[in-house]
Design a protein around this motif. Structure first.
Motif, short mmCIF file in Angstrom:
data_model
loop_
_atom_site.label_atom_id
_atom_site.label_comp_id
_atom_site.label_asym_id
_atom_site.label_seq_id
_atom_site.Cartn_x
_atom_site.Cartn_y
_atom_site.Cartn_z
N ASP A 145 27.21 19.57 51.74
CA ASP A 145 28.04 20.48 50.78
C ASP A 145 28.05 21.01 49.28
O ASP A 145 29.35 21.53 48.84
N VAL A 146 27.27 21.40 48.89
CA VAL A 146 27.20 22.37 47.64
C VAL A 146 27.18 23.36 47.82
O VAL A 146 25.65 23.70 48.16
N LEU A 147 28.26 24.04 46.98
CA LEU A 147 27.18 25.70 47.55
C LEU A 147 26.83 26.34 45.64
O LEU A 147 26.79 27.47 45.81
N GLY A 148 26.17 24.95 45.18
CA GLY A 148 25.65 25.60 43.83
C GLY A 148 25.31 24.62 42.89
O GLY A 148 25.32 23.96 42.16
N VAL A 149 24.31 25.85 41.30
CA VAL A 149 24.10 24.12 40.62
C VAL A 149 24.43 25.21 39.29
O VAL A 149 24.31 26.41 39.53
N VAL A 181 26.41 29.88 33.47
CA VAL A 181 25.74 29.86 34.84
C VAL A 181 25.46 28.95 36.44
O VAL A 181 25.21 27.82 35.99
N ILE A 182 26.07 29.84 37.17
CA ILE A 182 25.76 29.29 38.69
C ILE A 182 24.62 29.97 39.27
O ILE A 182 24.70 31.02 39.48
N CYS A 183 23.36 29.36 39.59
CA CYS A 183 22.39 29.41 41.02
C CYS A 183 22.91 28.90 42.31
O CYS A 183 22.55 28.02 42.47
N ASP A 184 22.03 29.42 43.11
CA ASP A 184 21.83 29.07 44.73
C ASP A 184 20.28 28.47 44.29
O ASP A 184 19.27 28.39 43.60
N SER A 185 19.98 27.68 45.72
CA SER A 185 18.69 26.93 45.54
C SER A 185 17.79 28.14 45.44
O SER A 185 16.58 27.21 45.38
N TYR A 211 27.39 22.03 40.77
CA TYR A 211 26.46 20.44 39.80
C TYR A 211 26.47 21.15 38.30
O TYR A 211 26.35 22.43 38.21
N CYS A 212 26.76 19.76 37.57
CA CYS A 212 27.06 20.37 35.82
C CYS A 212 25.40 19.62 35.31
O CYS A 212 25.12 18.50 35.52
N VAL A 213 25.20 20.28 34.75
CA VAL A 213 22.91 20.16 35.10
C VAL A 213 23.00 18.78 33.51
O VAL A 213 22.21 19.05 32.95
N LYS A 248 16.34 17.06 41.49
CA LYS A 248 15.64 18.44 42.47
C LYS A 248 16.68 19.58 42.14
O LYS A 248 15.44 20.45 42.01
N ILE A 249 17.49 19.09 42.49
CA ILE A 249 18.51 21.04 42.40
C ILE A 249 19.13 20.92 40.85
O ILE A 249 18.53 21.94 40.55
N HIS A 250 18.79 20.29 39.48
CA HIS A 250 18.29 20.28 38.73
C HIS A 250 17.41 21.49 37.76
O HIS A 250 18.25 22.50 37.46
#
Length: 322
Positions: A145-149, A181-185, A211-213, A248-250
């Motif tokens: 259920d994660v839509l973006g980084v 900025v928001i990006c996908d995988s 995600y807040c990196v 990993k998503i970071h």
């Protein structure tokens, strides 16, 4: 960005709608061979042709009267600046301009391309699109259920005035402007906006888990069910595994910004800024995000790594290196 290339090419037809008598279109990019194009603009011929046609359609609306310079000249100067971080003498000699002419040209083109972000930067809104993005992220890191980084990315600027400098200095000790900025995988830019905009717009959607990196938990953000940050002090195996998945998503965002930084060297140093000039810098950042997404759709290879140690920071406490 879930759109296939044919869809993007269909968008091109809507963007054009041009009158060739008003906008004569000799393509001066044809003067470069393929190797020179990639070296000068960090883009391929097919990608440049698409950008040129898309910008022409937008330019007619942005500038009703025919400008003093041709579209090709303006676009060539701006794209060269984005790629190199400065206007190359060779390009300026070709178009008969000086360094003093460049800021106005770059500002105009940046305003036009940044205005195209609605066509080329899109956050998933339909349920199917959301599920597709979330599924890819879950396959990569295991978190559903994660839509973006998400990252507040800082880009260096220079300042002349001490008062302005104090306003722009971040906790790393240098002056910068920041964009959320928001990006996908896959590294496609889904949004580049002012801070916290998406939290209010998507507050009712359960699937919005961004995600807040930040390694310290993203204290600058309002923590809610829509923001998922690392566990600051993991105390058990589950929390350790979660932080590894988060890392990993970071890395997706680190890689994406590093890719953009190599292709668009202007992002390493946006030049001088004063209190009233942030919009121009923000337009350059948004323009590079638009061009990044277009380049990915055309599978333009990334420029090679350099030994340059300049960095773009993801947040005030974390500097990114390429």
């Amino acid at each position: 960005m879930a759109f296939a290339l044919p869809v993007w090419l269909a968008v091109q037809e809507k963007l054009l709608a041009r009158d060739e008598e008003d906008w004569p279109a000799p393509n001066c990019f044809d003067e470069f061979d393929d190797e020179a194009l990639e070296k000068t603009f960090h883009l391929t011929r097919a990608c440049l042709a698409f950008i040129r046609d898309a910008v022409r359609g937008r330019m007619k609306k942005y500038i009703p009267k025919k400008p003093a310079l041709s579209l090709d000249v303006m676009l060539m100067v701006a794209l060269n600046y984005y790629a190199q971080g400065r206007s190359s003498d060779d390009v300026l000699q070709r178009v008969g301009l000086s360094q003093c002419d460049c800021p106005a040209v770059i500002s105009t083109v940046s305003g036009v391309i940044a205005g195209m972000s609605d066509q080329f930067i899109s956050f998933p809104l339909l349920q199917e699109a959301k599920a597709n993005v979330a599924s890819k992220i879950e396959s990569m890191c295991g978190i559903p259920d994660v839509l973006g980084v998400l990252a507040p990315a800082h880009f260096k600027i220079k300042t002349n005035e001490k008062d302005a400098c104090r306003a722009f200095v971040n906790t790393l000790g240098y002056a910068s402007v920041v964009s959320q900025v928001i990006c996908d995988s896959d590294g496609n830019i889904l949004s580049v906006e002012k801070l916290h905009r998406w939290f209010s717009i998507f507050s009712d959607f359960v699937l919005i888990v961004l995600y807040c990196v930040s390694p310290k938990g993203g204290k600058g953000y309002h923590l809610s069910k829509h923001v998922l940050t690392p566990v600051s002090e993991p105390a058990n195996d589950n929390e350790i595994r979660f932080n590894k998945a988060h890392a990993k998503i970071h890395n997706v965002m680190r890689t994406t910004l590093g890719y953009m930084k190599r292709r668009f060297r202007c992002l390493k140093q946006l030049g001088f800024a004063q209190e009233g000039s942030l919009d121009k810098k923000s337009n350059i950042i948004k323009t590079c995000c638009v061009l990044h997404n277009i380049a990915k759709k055309f599978s333009v290879p990334s420029p090679p790594l350099t030994d340059d140690k300049d960095s773009v920071a993801l947040c005030p406490v974390l500097a990114m290196s390429t």
